[in-house]
Design a protein around this motif. Sequence first.
Motif, short mmCIF file in Angstrom:
data_model
loop_
_atom_site.label_atom_id
_atom_site.label_comp_id
_atom_site.label_asym_id
_atom_site.label_seq_id
_atom_site.Cartn_x
_atom_site.Cartn_y
_atom_site.Cartn_z
N PHE A 36 0.85 -1.20 0.00
CA PHE A 36 0.00 0.00 0.00
C PHE A 36 0.88 1.25 0.00
O PHE A 36 1.68 1.45 0.91
CB PHE A 36 -0.91 -0.01 1.24
CG PHE A 36 -1.62 1.29 1.48
CD1 PHE A 36 -2.43 1.85 0.50
CD2 PHE A 36 -1.51 1.94 2.71
CE1 PHE A 36 -3.09 3.04 0.72
CE2 PHE A 36 -2.17 3.13 2.94
CZ PHE A 36 -2.96 3.69 1.95
N CYS A 39 -2.58 7.19 -2.31
CA CYS A 39 -3.97 6.93 -1.89
C CYS A 39 -4.81 8.21 -1.93
O CYS A 39 -4.39 9.26 -1.45
CB CYS A 39 -3.98 6.33 -0.49
SG CYS A 39 -5.63 5.98 0.10
N LEU A 40 -6.02 8.11 -2.50
CA LEU A 40 -6.93 9.25 -2.62
C LEU A 40 -7.99 9.24 -1.52
O LEU A 40 -8.89 10.08 -1.53
CB LEU A 40 -7.62 9.22 -4.00
CG LEU A 40 -6.68 9.10 -5.21
CD1 LEU A 40 -7.48 8.89 -6.48
CD2 LEU A 40 -5.80 10.34 -5.33
N CYS A 60 -10.49 7.33 -1.16
CA CYS A 60 -11.83 7.22 -1.77
C CYS A 60 -12.63 6.07 -1.16
O CYS A 60 -13.83 5.96 -1.34
CB CYS A 60 -11.70 7.01 -3.28
SG CYS A 60 -11.02 5.39 -3.70
N PHE A 61 -11.94 5.15 -0.48
CA PHE A 61 -12.52 4.01 0.24
C PHE A 61 -13.25 2.99 -0.63
O PHE A 61 -14.04 2.20 -0.15
CB PHE A 61 -13.45 4.50 1.38
CG PHE A 61 -12.78 5.52 2.26
CD1 PHE A 61 -11.59 5.21 2.90
CD2 PHE A 61 -13.31 6.79 2.41
CE1 PHE A 61 -10.93 6.14 3.69
CE2 PHE A 61 -12.65 7.74 3.20
CZ PHE A 61 -11.47 7.40 3.84
N CYS A 105 -11.88 0.51 -1.93
CA CYS A 105 -11.33 -0.81 -1.58
C CYS A 105 -12.09 -1.46 -0.42
O CYS A 105 -12.20 -2.69 -0.35
CB CYS A 105 -9.85 -0.69 -1.23
SG CYS A 105 -9.50 0.66 -0.08
N HIS A 125 -7.57 6.25 4.87
CA HIS A 125 -7.59 4.82 4.62
C HIS A 125 -6.45 4.13 5.36
O HIS A 125 -5.32 4.58 5.33
CB HIS A 125 -7.46 4.58 3.10
CG HIS A 125 -7.20 3.16 2.75
ND1 HIS A 125 -6.22 2.79 1.87
CD2 HIS A 125 -7.78 2.02 3.18
CE1 HIS A 125 -6.22 1.47 1.75
NE2 HIS A 125 -7.16 0.98 2.55
N CYS A 127 -8.99 0.20 -7.17
CA CYS A 127 -8.19 1.35 -6.73
C CYS A 127 -7.91 2.27 -7.92
O CYS A 127 -7.30 1.85 -8.91
CB CYS A 127 -6.88 0.86 -6.12
SG CYS A 127 -5.87 2.23 -5.52
N PRO A 128 -8.34 3.53 -7.86
CA PRO A 128 -8.23 4.40 -9.05
C PRO A 128 -6.83 4.96 -9.28
O PRO A 128 -6.56 5.52 -10.34
CB PRO A 128 -9.21 5.54 -8.73
CG PRO A 128 -9.27 5.60 -7.25
CD PRO A 128 -9.04 4.21 -6.74
N LEU A 135 -2.60 0.41 -4.44
CA LEU A 135 -2.50 -0.98 -3.97
C LEU A 135 -1.88 -1.84 -5.07
O LEU A 135 -2.30 -1.78 -6.23
CB LEU A 135 -3.89 -1.52 -3.62
CG LEU A 135 -4.60 -0.77 -2.49
CD1 LEU A 135 -6.08 -1.11 -2.46
CD2 LEU A 135 -3.95 -1.09 -1.14
S1 SF4 Z 1 -9.18 2.32 -3.39
FE1 SF4 Z 1 -7.01 2.95 -3.53
S2 SF4 Z 1 -7.08 5.18 -3.49
FE2 SF4 Z 1 -9.07 4.46 -2.73
S3 SF4 Z 1 -8.83 4.34 -0.49
FE3 SF4 Z 1 -8.36 2.31 -1.31
S4 SF4 Z 1 -6.13 2.37 -1.57
FE4 SF4 Z 1 -6.78 4.49 -1.37
#
Ligand code: SF4
Length: 302
Positions: free
Chosen positions: A51, A56-57, A59-60, A62, A78, A95-96, A100
Amino acid sequence: MSETGIIVDIQRFSIHDGPGIRTTVFLKGCPLNCKWCHNPEAINYNIQLSFNREKCLDCFKCISVCPSSVHFERAGKHEVNFSECNLSGRCLTVCPNKALTLTGKVRTVDKIIELILRDKDYYNNSGGGVTISGGEPMTQFQFTKQILKACKENEIHTTLDTCGHAPSDRYLDIMPYVDLFLYDFKESDFQKHKEYTGVYNDLIQKNFNLLYDNGAKIILRCPIVPGFNDTEKHFHAISDIYRKFTKLHGIEIMPYHNIGLDKARKIGAEQNFISVDTTDKVKSREWISALTKYGIKNIKLG
Ligand code: SF4
Ligand code: SF4
């Protein structure tokens, strides 16, 4: 079908892992757990979730797809519970921003040799070849041996980068396929070795003697870490080896770099790691001149 193994990465055009231009294959799995490891993602034997906080944005996305509740939110950020991951990989697909990823991939010997052979001209023109590193390559013994054997069949120079902690008979078995050993010497004190790496150094010393007595070409590689093994006692021990083992092919010191800590954070393994500054050139020169005073000639920086 040729032997399969788990690798972290293959680095082409490497110039730090032995003579000339090389292809270095980094394998997964190591019986040690050095507090200063440069490649912490290679210690665990299995593929792992990684990770990257910076990407990481929050955005949750995941969270909703993970069947094992590995991902969760804390104070709007996150977080990852790495120990629960079963590698389903579903989070990776949503994951955009590629925060990950999975560390480690399964490869066959044939596939690796195919890649290695692409750069044969570079090895020939530079006096280079192939280095197997890790992690500790002796832990995937058959896989490592088959790669080395195939390299020799193709007249490619081979180097094995090893911490020395593997069954002794394996070193004798693999020796005919290794042109050069890069052999680690991390700490001379028995107890401190255990404290810093997780294992005692008796087997490592035994295997070093065994390889040396059987005529292996060895470069001793000494990671030097400020506040840990940059001691007079340890430097004396390195110079004792230099005097006693006169046919050593060289001694290299590897000044500490804190690159490993960031990599450890990505796989949730930072608890075991030290956090000290990367060694600067002034400090490295001081160490070289201290070791030179102890009588060691031609020390190289690894
Ligand atoms: S999907 Fe990717 S960018 Fe979004 S919270 Fe999870 S790890 Fe972060
Ligand atoms: S022996 Fe090497 S790969 Fe293994 S933990 Fe120590 S530094 Fe890392």
